[in-house]
Scaffold this active site. Structure first.
Site, mmCIF file in Angstrom:
data_model
loop_
_atom_site.group_PDB
_atom_site.id
_atom_site.type_symbol
_atom_site.label_atom_id
_atom_site.label_comp_id
_atom_site.label_asym_id
_atom_site.label_seq_id
_atom_site.Cartn_x
_atom_site.Cartn_y
_atom_site.Cartn_z
ATOM 1 N N GLU A 167 -6.915 -24.115 -0.753
ATOM 2 C CA GLU A 167 -7.359 -22.833 -1.308
ATOM 3 C C GLU A 167 -8.542 -23.067 -2.238
ATOM 4 O O GLU A 167 -8.673 -24.130 -2.844
ATOM 5 C CB GLU A 167 -6.161 -22.210 -2.041
ATOM 6 N N ASP A 168 -9.399 -22.061 -2.362
ATOM 7 C CA ASP A 168 -10.544 -22.192 -3.260
ATOM 8 C C ASP A 168 -10.123 -22.153 -4.723
ATOM 9 O O ASP A 168 -10.507 -22.985 -5.523
ATOM 10 C CB ASP A 168 -11.601 -21.103 -2.970
ATOM 11 N N ASP B 123 -5.575 -18.071 -9.352
ATOM 12 C CA ASP B 123 -5.820 -17.325 -10.587
ATOM 13 C C ASP B 123 -4.471 -16.851 -11.134
ATOM 14 O O ASP B 123 -3.768 -17.623 -11.782
ATOM 15 C CB ASP B 123 -6.784 -16.178 -10.239
ATOM 16 N N PHE C 265 -15.168 -15.381 -14.144
ATOM 17 C CA PHE C 265 -15.243 -15.076 -12.710
ATOM 18 C C PHE C 265 -16.370 -15.929 -12.145
ATOM 19 O O PHE C 265 -17.508 -15.873 -12.601
ATOM 20 C CB PHE C 265 -15.498 -13.584 -12.462
ATOM 21 N N ARG D 149 -21.102 -16.631 -1.444
ATOM 22 C CA ARG D 149 -20.214 -17.686 -0.937
ATOM 23 C C ARG D 149 -20.997 -18.933 -0.516
ATOM 24 O O ARG D 149 -20.473 -20.035 -0.516
ATOM 25 C CB ARG D 149 -19.447 -17.191 0.302
HETATM 26 P P1 IMP Z 1 -4.612 -14.741 -7.436
HETATM 27 O O1 IMP Z 1 -3.692 -14.041 -6.477
HETATM 28 O O2 IMP Z 1 -4.833 -13.942 -8.684
HETATM 29 O O3 IMP Z 1 -4.190 -16.154 -7.750
HETATM 30 O O4 IMP Z 1 -6.031 -14.762 -6.774
HETATM 31 C C1 IMP Z 1 -6.371 -15.682 -5.863
HETATM 32 C C2 IMP Z 1 -7.553 -15.232 -5.038
HETATM 33 O O5 IMP Z 1 -8.440 -14.407 -5.788
HETATM 34 C C3 IMP Z 1 -8.360 -16.428 -4.632
HETATM 35 O O6 IMP Z 1 -7.949 -16.884 -3.375
HETATM 36 C C4 IMP Z 1 -9.774 -15.916 -4.632
HETATM 37 O O7 IMP Z 1 -10.078 -15.437 -3.339
HETATM 38 C C5 IMP Z 1 -9.775 -14.776 -5.598
HETATM 39 N N1 IMP Z 1 -10.349 -15.155 -6.904
HETATM 40 C C6 IMP Z 1 -9.689 -15.433 -8.054
HETATM 41 N N2 IMP Z 1 -10.526 -15.746 -9.056
HETATM 42 C C7 IMP Z 1 -11.765 -15.693 -8.515
HETATM 43 C C8 IMP Z 1 -13.082 -15.962 -9.047
HETATM 44 O O8 IMP Z 1 -13.301 -16.314 -10.217
HETATM 45 N N3 IMP Z 1 -14.112 -15.798 -8.179
HETATM 46 C C9 IMP Z 1 -13.939 -15.425 -6.875
HETATM 47 N N4 IMP Z 1 -12.739 -15.188 -6.334
HETATM 48 C C10 IMP Z 1 -11.652 -15.315 -7.153
HETATM 49 MG MG MG Z 2 -9.182 -16.984 -1.592
#
Ligand code: IMP
Ligand code: MG
Length: 179
Positions: free
Chosen positions: A95-96, A99, A148, A161
């Protein structure tokens, strides 16, 4: 397009990806893995890390989304599921960024129902301070503060991207993004 200065440079990214690949290669020595890239965000990290992992592997992808602009909705949509059978495999989700953890927790639970031999998570970035759920991320590139970020696969509304490095996104900048 004006692009901010790197928050993590191309060289830093390359070095850290190599270290993660070495760790995964030694942890899985003698086994075969199924590397699953979570799209779209992980496409660049995925392509970089799989080239450096030294154990036999099969690759697959899962397309998911949960983000609207810069806020996670917690409502994860699966646009395309993995095609490989998961049962009995050593699965590594690539995963990238993690968060709140809501997306990854949902995906882990989804795949655990299919009885993998093991399931681990490798995320290039980890905004640990934002975590809303209890989630183990087994391999982490960088723990970062609550900015972000865009680039190296990460987007703001599907843009940026393709940046080869990671920059901090500030929407209020008149010129675009700034570091
Ligand atoms: P989570 O469900 O809050 O953990 O969010 C995870 C997803 O949100 C990641 O797979 C990213 O695609 C996106 N995401 C979270 N933070 C960022 C950021 O700082 N930049 C871009 N995408 C983000
Ligand atoms: Mg993602």
């Amino acid at each position: 397009m004006i692009i901010g200065k790197p928050f993590r440079t191309v060289e830093e990214i390359q070095r850290r990806v190599r270290e993660l690949a070495e760790k995964i290669s030694s942890d899985y020595a003698g086994r075969e893995i199924l590397a699953v890239g979570i799209l779209k965000g992980s496409f660049m990290f995925f392509a970089d890390i799989v080239r450096l992992i030294q154990v036999p592997m099969n690759i697959d992808f899962l397309v998911a989304s949960s983000y609207i602009r810069t806020k996670t909705t917690g409502d994860v949509k699966i646009h395309a599921d993995v095609r490989e059978a998961i049962e009995g495999k050593h699965v590594v989700l690539i995963e990238d960024i993690v968060d709140t953890g809501l997306t990854m927790k949902y995906l882990k639970e989804l795949l655990m129902k299919r009885n993998p031999a093991s399931l681990k998570v490798c995320a290039f970035l980890d905004k640990r301070a934002n975590r809303k759920v209890n989630l183990q991320v087994d391999y982490v590139g960088y723990v970062i503060p609550d900015h972000f970020v865009v680039g190296y696969g990460l987007d703001y509304e599907n843009r940026y991207r393709n940046l080869p490095y990671i920059a901090i996104f500030k929407k209020d900048s008149a010129e675009g993004i700034q570091a």
